[in-house]
Design an enzyme around this catalytic site. Structure first.
Site, PDB file in Angstrom:
ATOM      1  N   GLU A 265      48.746  49.011  40.223  1.00  0.00           N
ATOM      2  CA  GLU A 265      48.862  47.568  40.473  1.00  0.00           C
ATOM      3  C   GLU A 265      50.314  47.163  40.638  1.00  0.00           C
ATOM      4  O   GLU A 265      51.155  47.544  39.809  1.00  0.00           O
ATOM      5  CB  GLU A 265      48.208  46.795  39.325  1.00  0.00           C
ATOM      6  CG  GLU A 265      46.712  47.054  39.233  1.00  0.00           C
ATOM      7  CD  GLU A 265      46.032  46.401  38.051  1.00  0.00           C
ATOM      8  OE1 GLU A 265      44.801  46.272  38.069  1.00  0.00           O
ATOM      9  OE2 GLU A 265      46.739  46.022  37.087  1.00  0.00           O
ATOM     10  N   HIS A 287      43.654  41.254  39.690  1.00  0.00           N
ATOM     11  CA  HIS A 287      43.793  41.333  38.231  1.00  0.00           C
ATOM     12  C   HIS A 287      44.030  39.945  37.617  1.00  0.00           C
ATOM     13  O   HIS A 287      44.968  39.738  36.848  1.00  0.00           O
ATOM     14  CB  HIS A 287      44.934  42.282  37.839  1.00  0.00           C
ATOM     15  CG  HIS A 287      44.795  42.806  36.432  1.00  0.00           C
ATOM     16  ND1 HIS A 287      45.194  44.057  36.062  1.00  0.00           N
ATOM     17  CD2 HIS A 287      44.298  42.229  35.296  1.00  0.00           C
ATOM     18  CE1 HIS A 287      44.961  44.252  34.775  1.00  0.00           C
ATOM     19  NE2 HIS A 287      44.408  43.151  34.292  1.00  0.00           N
TER      20      HIS A 287
END
Length: 320
Positions: A265, A287
């Site tokens: 990420e 997220h």
């Protein structure tokens, strides 16, 4: 005697419109929106307290920080911190739990409705002019399923798993919980892992990422799910083999997936999920399932409370 230095290494993980409470003791505050591995040592060299959300604090780094007394993690997961090193060298570690018990379940249920009713697929059909070319006031290019009456299988029985179960029951879903994968028996209220995969219309992941749970769902596990099943992952990206998930969506082994977390990420175009982002049965979010304003307000207040408690010599939300 110098004031304790508090360094927040990734402050940009907190949205700028969220007020960050003041620490209730004199200190030197240093804040960085983000910190790369190359920048980290220089920035935290003199820190007494480090606040981190996702920046990795490994043993090699920690061994070079003689003043460090506390690592305050601005999240629940602490897999970015070398916990064993901290335990061996008397460095306290705190985390924040229970702040997203509304935000994450609502995100999960929202994804279930969006995928079961093909909301994004219909949106894209309209954008491509499909509706405008038809003569009917409505059109059906994708099947629309009901959520009420379906079965939600939850993997992970912690606070978020239980809160998701409560909300799912409120919208008419039946809920079953999976026992740990590979367990020899089942605790009361649980079903075998493989049984849940085979019975559930929706699987939702709420377990931590550990060496035991890494790639918890791969090609074999996805093949055990119903062909009309939906997979929702708001837990950790490493729980699912992302390439196997794309294959399952393309082949029709499962019906759809909603993914909020990724193995790396931010994810890039090398990630198979992003490479297939146009699939009508794939819904991706960056997220943010945890991140309603009310949840983040709770998080920052509890984070500050943890630091204040440590300064007062109290144990609060201690991992170490």
């Amino acid at each position: 005697m110098s004031l304790p230095q508090v360094v927040f290494v990734d402050h940009a993980t907190i949205p700028p419109h969220i007020h960050f409470p003041e620490l209730p003791f004199e200190h030197q505050w240093v804040s960085y929106d983000e910190t790369s591995p190359a920048q980290l040592l220089e920035r935290v060299r003199d820190a007494d307290i480090i606040i981190t959300n996702k920046v990795v604090l490994n043993a090699e780094l920690l061994s070079q920080l003689p003043r460090l007394r506390l690592i305050a993690v601005a999240a629940t997961g602490v897999n970015n911190v070398d916990i064993e090193y901290c335990r061996a060298h008397d460095i306290a570690v705190t985390n924040v739990q229970g702040y997203a018990t509304r935000s994450v379940p609502e995100h999960v249920i929202g994804m279930i409705f969006a995928l079961r009713r093909h909301l994004m697929a219909y949106h894209h059909d309209i954008a491509r002019g499909e509706w405008q070319q038809r003569r009917q006031f409505c059109f059906f290019t994708h099947p629309i399923g009901d959520v009420a009456g379906s079965t939600l299988g939850i993997i992970g029985h912690g606070t978020l798993g239980q809160a998701t179960a409560e909300l799912a029951r409120a919208v008419g879903m039946q809920v079953i919980f999976a026992e740990r994968k590979g367990a020899s028996g089942c605790r009361e209220g649980f079903l075998p892992f493989e049984t849940v995969l085979g019975q559930a219309d929706v699987i939702s992941l709420h377990c931590p990422l550990t060496e035991e749970t890494r790639y918890l769902l791969g090609a074999d596990e996805l093949s055990m799910m119903k062909a009309n099943a939906i997979l929702i992952n708001t837990g950790r990206g490493g729980l699912v083999d992302e390439a196997a998930l794309v294959d399952a969506l393309l082949s029709g082994a499962i019906a759809a997936a909603g993914v909020d977390v990724f193995t790396q990420e931010p994810a890039d175009q090398h990630n198979p999920l992003l490479a297939n982002i146009d699939l009508p049965n794939l819904l991706l979010t960056p997220h943010i399932a945890w991140g309603s304003d009310s949840a983040i307000l709770q998080l920052v207040q509890r984070l500050v409370d943890n630091i204040a408690a440590f300064h007062q010599g109290k144990q609060q939300n201690r991992v170490v």
